[in-house]
Design a protein around this motif. Structure first.
Motif, PDB file in Angstrom:
ATOM      1  N   ARG A   1       0.834  -1.227   0.068  1.00  0.00           N
ATOM      2  CA  ARG A   1       0.015  -0.031   0.040  1.00  0.00           C
ATOM      3  C   ARG A   1       0.707   1.320  -0.033  1.00  0.00           C
ATOM      4  O   ARG A   1       1.911   1.254   0.706  1.00  0.00           O
ATOM      5  CB  ARG A   1      -0.871  -0.023   1.273  1.00  0.00           C
ATOM      6  CG  ARG A   1      -1.713   1.184   1.290  1.00  0.00           C
ATOM      7  CD  ARG A   1      -2.957   1.009   2.322  1.00  0.00           C
ATOM      8  NE  ARG A   1      -2.557   0.869   3.490  1.00  0.00           N
ATOM      9  CZ  ARG A   1      -3.257   0.294   4.772  1.00  0.00           C
ATOM     10  NH1 ARG A   1      -4.289  -0.154   4.289  1.00  0.00           N
ATOM     11  NH2 ARG A   1      -2.827   0.421   5.957  1.00  0.00           N
TER      12      ARG A   1
ATOM     13  N   ASN B   1       0.712   5.217   0.972  1.00  0.00           N
ATOM     14  CA  ASN B   1      -0.406   6.313   1.438  1.00  0.00           C
ATOM     15  C   ASN B   1       0.300   7.643   1.309  1.00  0.00           C
ATOM     16  O   ASN B   1       1.682   7.773   1.143  1.00  0.00           O
ATOM     17  CB  ASN B   1      -0.177   6.198   3.138  1.00  0.00           C
ATOM     18  CG  ASN B   1      -1.066   5.000   3.370  1.00  0.00           C
ATOM     19  OD1 ASN B   1      -1.795   4.458   2.766  1.00  0.00           O
ATOM     20  ND2 ASN B   1      -0.883   4.521   4.806  1.00  0.00           N
TER      21      ASN B   1
ATOM     22  N   TYR C   1       0.056  11.505   2.476  1.00  0.00           N
ATOM     23  CA  TYR C   1      -0.358  12.533   3.631  1.00  0.00           C
ATOM     24  C   TYR C   1       0.088  13.780   2.972  1.00  0.00           C
ATOM     25  O   TYR C   1       1.084  14.519   2.956  1.00  0.00           O
ATOM     26  CB  TYR C   1       0.352  12.217   4.724  1.00  0.00           C
ATOM     27  CG  TYR C   1       0.141  10.809   5.360  1.00  0.00           C
ATOM     28  CD1 TYR C   1      -0.971  10.190   6.160  1.00  0.00           C
ATOM     29  CD2 TYR C   1       1.054   9.939   4.856  1.00  0.00           C
ATOM     30  CE1 TYR C   1      -1.018   9.219   6.710  1.00  0.00           C
ATOM     31  CE2 TYR C   1       0.792   8.639   5.361  1.00  0.00           C
ATOM     32  CZ  TYR C   1       0.027   8.354   6.327  1.00  0.00           C
ATOM     33  OH  TYR C   1      -0.293   6.879   6.726  1.00  0.00           O
TER      34      TYR C   1
ATOM     35  N   PHE D   1      -3.158   9.205  10.277  1.00  0.00           N
ATOM     36  CA  PHE D   1      -3.611   7.796  10.368  1.00  0.00           C
ATOM     37  C   PHE D   1      -3.611   7.569  11.912  1.00  0.00           C
ATOM     38  O   PHE D   1      -2.406   7.533  12.658  1.00  0.00           O
ATOM     39  CB  PHE D   1      -2.476   7.207   9.599  1.00  0.00           C
ATOM     40  CG  PHE D   1      -3.004   5.629   9.147  1.00  0.00           C
ATOM     41  CD1 PHE D   1      -3.548   4.733   9.987  1.00  0.00           C
ATOM     42  CD2 PHE D   1      -2.673   5.108   7.882  1.00  0.00           C
ATOM     43  CE1 PHE D   1      -3.977   3.668   9.660  1.00  0.00           C
ATOM     44  CE2 PHE D   1      -3.122   3.898   7.364  1.00  0.00           C
ATOM     45  CZ  PHE D   1      -3.895   3.190   8.220  1.00  0.00           C
TER      46      PHE D   1
ATOM     47  N   HIS E   1      -2.833   2.364  15.559  1.00  0.00           N
ATOM     48  CA  HIS E   1      -3.383   0.866  15.484  1.00  0.00           C
ATOM     49  C   HIS E   1      -2.269  -0.092  15.424  1.00  0.00           C
ATOM     50  O   HIS E   1      -1.159   0.494  15.511  1.00  0.00           O
ATOM     51  CB  HIS E   1      -4.088   0.866  13.779  1.00  0.00           C
ATOM     52  CG  HIS E   1      -2.979   1.145  13.069  1.00  0.00           C
ATOM     53  ND1 HIS E   1      -2.570   2.325  12.659  1.00  0.00           N
ATOM     54  CD2 HIS E   1      -2.345   0.173  11.988  1.00  0.00           C
ATOM     55  CE1 HIS E   1      -1.903   2.350  11.711  1.00  0.00           C
ATOM     56  NE2 HIS E   1      -1.583   1.207  11.473  1.00  0.00           N
TER      57      HIS E   1
ATOM     58  N   ASP F   1      -0.819  -3.184  13.323  1.00  0.00           N
ATOM     59  CA  ASP F   1      -0.901  -3.906  11.792  1.00  0.00           C
ATOM     60  C   ASP F   1      -1.334  -5.444  12.249  1.00  0.00           C
ATOM     61  O   ASP F   1      -0.597  -5.942  13.128  1.00  0.00           O
ATOM     62  CB  ASP F   1       0.220  -4.029  11.019  1.00  0.00           C
ATOM     63  CG  ASP F   1       0.664  -2.516  10.641  1.00  0.00           C
ATOM     64  OD1 ASP F   1      -0.313  -1.707  10.688  1.00  0.00           O
ATOM     65  OD2 ASP F   1       1.555  -2.315  10.192  1.00  0.00           O
TER      66      ASP F   1
ATOM     67  N   LEU G   1       8.103  -0.916   5.854  1.00  0.00           N
ATOM     68  CA  LEU G   1       7.590   0.479   5.404  1.00  0.00           C
ATOM     69  C   LEU G   1       8.874   1.149   5.174  1.00  0.00           C
ATOM     70  O   LEU G   1       9.985   0.974   5.656  1.00  0.00           O
ATOM     71  CB  LEU G   1       6.897   0.871   6.701  1.00  0.00           C
ATOM     72  CG  LEU G   1       6.558   2.564   6.558  1.00  0.00           C
ATOM     73  CD1 LEU G   1       5.276   2.501   7.287  1.00  0.00           C
ATOM     74  CD2 LEU G   1       7.454   3.551   6.938  1.00  0.00           C
TER      75      LEU G   1
ATOM     76  N   LEU H   1       5.662   9.440  11.161  1.00  0.00           N
ATOM     77  CA  LEU H   1       5.248   8.057  12.073  1.00  0.00           C
ATOM     78  C   LEU H   1       5.599   8.212  13.252  1.00  0.00           C
ATOM     79  O   LEU H   1       7.005   8.595  13.662  1.00  0.00           O
ATOM     80  CB  LEU H   1       6.016   6.968  10.995  1.00  0.00           C
ATOM     81  CG  LEU H   1       5.997   5.537  11.896  1.00  0.00           C
ATOM     82  CD1 LEU H   1       4.564   5.197  11.409  1.00  0.00           C
ATOM     83  CD2 LEU H   1       6.890   4.697  11.032  1.00  0.00           C
TER      84      LEU H   1
ATOM     85  N   HIS I   1       1.214   2.168  16.388  1.00  0.00           N
ATOM     86  CA  HIS I   1       1.836   3.210  15.706  1.00  0.00           C
ATOM     87  C   HIS I   1       0.624   4.227  15.171  1.00  0.00           C
ATOM     88  O   HIS I   1      -0.459   3.872  15.027  1.00  0.00           O
ATOM     89  CB  HIS I   1       2.762   2.876  14.680  1.00  0.00           C
ATOM     90  CG  HIS I   1       2.212   1.800  13.752  1.00  0.00           C
ATOM     91  ND1 HIS I   1       2.036   0.562  13.916  1.00  0.00           N
ATOM     92  CD2 HIS I   1       1.759   1.771  12.320  1.00  0.00           C
ATOM     93  CE1 HIS I   1       1.432  -0.072  12.939  1.00  0.00           C
ATOM     94  NE2 HIS I   1       1.353   0.604  12.244  1.00  0.00           N
TER      95      HIS I   1
ATOM     96  N   VAL J   1       0.345   8.184  12.354  1.00  0.00           N
ATOM     97  CA  VAL J   1       0.923   9.067  11.709  1.00  0.00           C
ATOM     98  C   VAL J   1       0.345  10.445  11.946  1.00  0.00           C
ATOM     99  O   VAL J   1      -0.912  10.606  11.964  1.00  0.00           O
ATOM    100  CB  VAL J   1       0.946   8.690  10.121  1.00  0.00           C
ATOM    101  CG1 VAL J   1       1.624  10.125   9.334  1.00  0.00           C
ATOM    102  CG2 VAL J   1       1.421   7.355   9.547  1.00  0.00           C
TER     103      VAL J   1
ATOM    104  N   ARG K   1       4.027  13.679   2.970  1.00  0.00           N
ATOM    105  CA  ARG K   1       4.522  12.585   3.167  1.00  0.00           C
ATOM    106  C   ARG K   1       3.988  11.141   2.482  1.00  0.00           C
ATOM    107  O   ARG K   1       2.973  11.345   2.232  1.00  0.00           O
ATOM    108  CB  ARG K   1       4.545  12.000   4.869  1.00  0.00           C
ATOM    109  CG  ARG K   1       4.670  10.675   5.231  1.00  0.00           C
ATOM    110  CD  ARG K   1       4.227  10.279   6.736  1.00  0.00           C
ATOM    111  NE  ARG K   1       4.791   8.954   7.123  1.00  0.00           N
ATOM    112  CZ  ARG K   1       6.030   8.448   7.435  1.00  0.00           C
ATOM    113  NH1 ARG K   1       7.029   9.147   7.409  1.00  0.00           N
ATOM    114  NH2 ARG K   1       6.090   7.290   7.404  1.00  0.00           N
TER     115      ARG K   1
ATOM    116  N   SER L   1       4.259   7.253   2.249  1.00  0.00           N
ATOM    117  CA  SER L   1       4.847   5.876   2.825  1.00  0.00           C
ATOM    118  C   SER L   1       4.442   4.823   1.878  1.00  0.00           C
ATOM    119  O   SER L   1       3.490   4.648   1.151  1.00  0.00           O
ATOM    120  CB  SER L   1       4.223   5.570   4.278  1.00  0.00           C
ATOM    121  OG  SER L   1       2.935   5.369   4.097  1.00  0.00           O
TER     122      SER L   1
ATOM    123  N   PHE M   1       2.616  -5.364   3.449  1.00  0.00           N
ATOM    124  CA  PHE M   1       2.062  -5.984   4.615  1.00  0.00           C
ATOM    125  C   PHE M   1       2.191  -7.519   4.229  1.00  0.00           C
ATOM    126  O   PHE M   1       1.460  -8.074   3.428  1.00  0.00           O
ATOM    127  CB  PHE M   1       0.578  -5.638   4.768  1.00  0.00           C
ATOM    128  CG  PHE M   1       0.472  -4.295   4.917  1.00  0.00           C
ATOM    129  CD1 PHE M   1       0.337  -3.714   6.440  1.00  0.00           C
ATOM    130  CD2 PHE M   1       0.386  -3.216   3.992  1.00  0.00           C
ATOM    131  CE1 PHE M   1       0.148  -2.218   6.534  1.00  0.00           C
ATOM    132  CE2 PHE M   1       0.427  -1.832   4.487  1.00  0.00           C
ATOM    133  CZ  PHE M   1       0.120  -1.568   5.657  1.00  0.00           C
TER     134      PHE M   1
END
Ligand SMILES: O=C(O)CCC(=O)C(=O)O
Ligand SMILES: [Fe+2]
Length: 259
Positions: free
Chosen positions: A111, A113, A115, A132, A135, A137, A144, A152, A192, A194, A202, A204, A208
């Motif tokens: 993925r 992302n 920002y 973000f 949460h 993972d 990452l 982060l 973690h 963001v 940003r 990233s 996963f």
């Protein structure tokens, strides 16, 4: 699968800043040119997070290659690190973790992302903007890499949030919920989040690594050494299904815990 996501301003949440944290210098670093498998184990126990340098993926692959070549290089890096982890834990076979990602039915994805900068932030004295929310993972491991823009943060064992210094040349490994279960809680999946940045954008990119959907997940016998399993046996499909139905900030792994 590749998913691109770009949160809109209304999806972002304002939160009271608990003092803007300076970049944290105490994060574990694993140098793959002279790997110490024990360092990786210690990092997973203490932080559930570590940075990998001298990973062997050339900057041309990082900057210029086809996305498929890039993802494939990151996947191979994940196998390598997971195999070092098994070595550090002194468990056999060494592919006990990596085989879950090597499996052709592995439920892994990539993925990106984005920002966007949030100049609105400047007017919000003392408030940070969440890009973000916090949460863990759910997968086994996440790998990452970002551009050189901070954002982060990880939560330490003492509950304090610290900022991860950005480093576009390195990869950051994040212990996921399935790793926590397979090690019977010896490794904790790291919370973690963001924070948005007022001036810079940003980006990233995360791989996963998850097991096949029908794979039964339980603590590894070789790590139990007579201890009771803390977790119920579930398939990865059951877990990810339940996790997606629940709130991201919930302690989703508690769905797995024996009561
Ligand atoms: O974008 C980041 O730096 C982290 C994103 C993240 O935690 C996630 O996608 O699960
Ligand atoms: Fe995450």
């Amino acid at each position: 699968m590749e998913v691109f996501s770009k949160p809109s301003f209304d999806q972002l949440t304002l939160m009271q800043s608990c003092k803007t944290t300076c970049p944290f210098s105490g994060l574990p670093v694993v140098d793959l040119s002279m790997p110490h498998s024990e360092t990786i184990v210690k990092a997973c126990e203490e932080f559930g997070f570590f940075k990998v340098i001298n990973h062997g993926i050339p900057m041309e692959v990082i900057n210029r290659s086809d996305m498929r070549d890039y993802v494939s290089a990151v996947r191979i890096l994940a196998y390598e690190v997971l195999e070092l982890l098994a070595e550090g834990l002194k468990i056999q076979p060494k592919d006990v973790f990596s085989k879950l990602l090597r499996d052709e039915n592995s439920d892994s994805f990539f993925r990106i992302n984005h920002y966007p900068p949030c100049p609105e932030l400047q007017g919000l004295n003392g408030l940070d903007l969440i890009g973000f929310g916090e949460h863990t993972d759910p997968q086994l491991i996440s790998v990452l890499r970002s551009n050189n823009v901070e954002g982060l943060q990880i939560c330490l064992k003492d509950g304090n949030w610290v900022s991860v210094p950005a480093d576009e040349k390195s990869f950051f490994f994040i212990v996921g919920d399935i790793m926590q279960v397979m090690t019977n809680g010896r490794f904790k999946s790291v919370k973690h989040r963001v924070l948005a940045n007022s001036f810079k954008s940003r980006i990233s990119m995360t791989y996963f690594g998850g097991p096949p959907l029908n794979k039964l997940i339980s603590p590894l016998q070789s790590l139990l050494e007579g201890e009771e399993s803390l977790y119920k046996e579930l398939t990865w499909g059951d877990y990810i299904g339940a996790a997606l139905m629940s709130n991201m900030v919930d302690n989703r792994i508690s769905l797995f815990e024996k009561k």
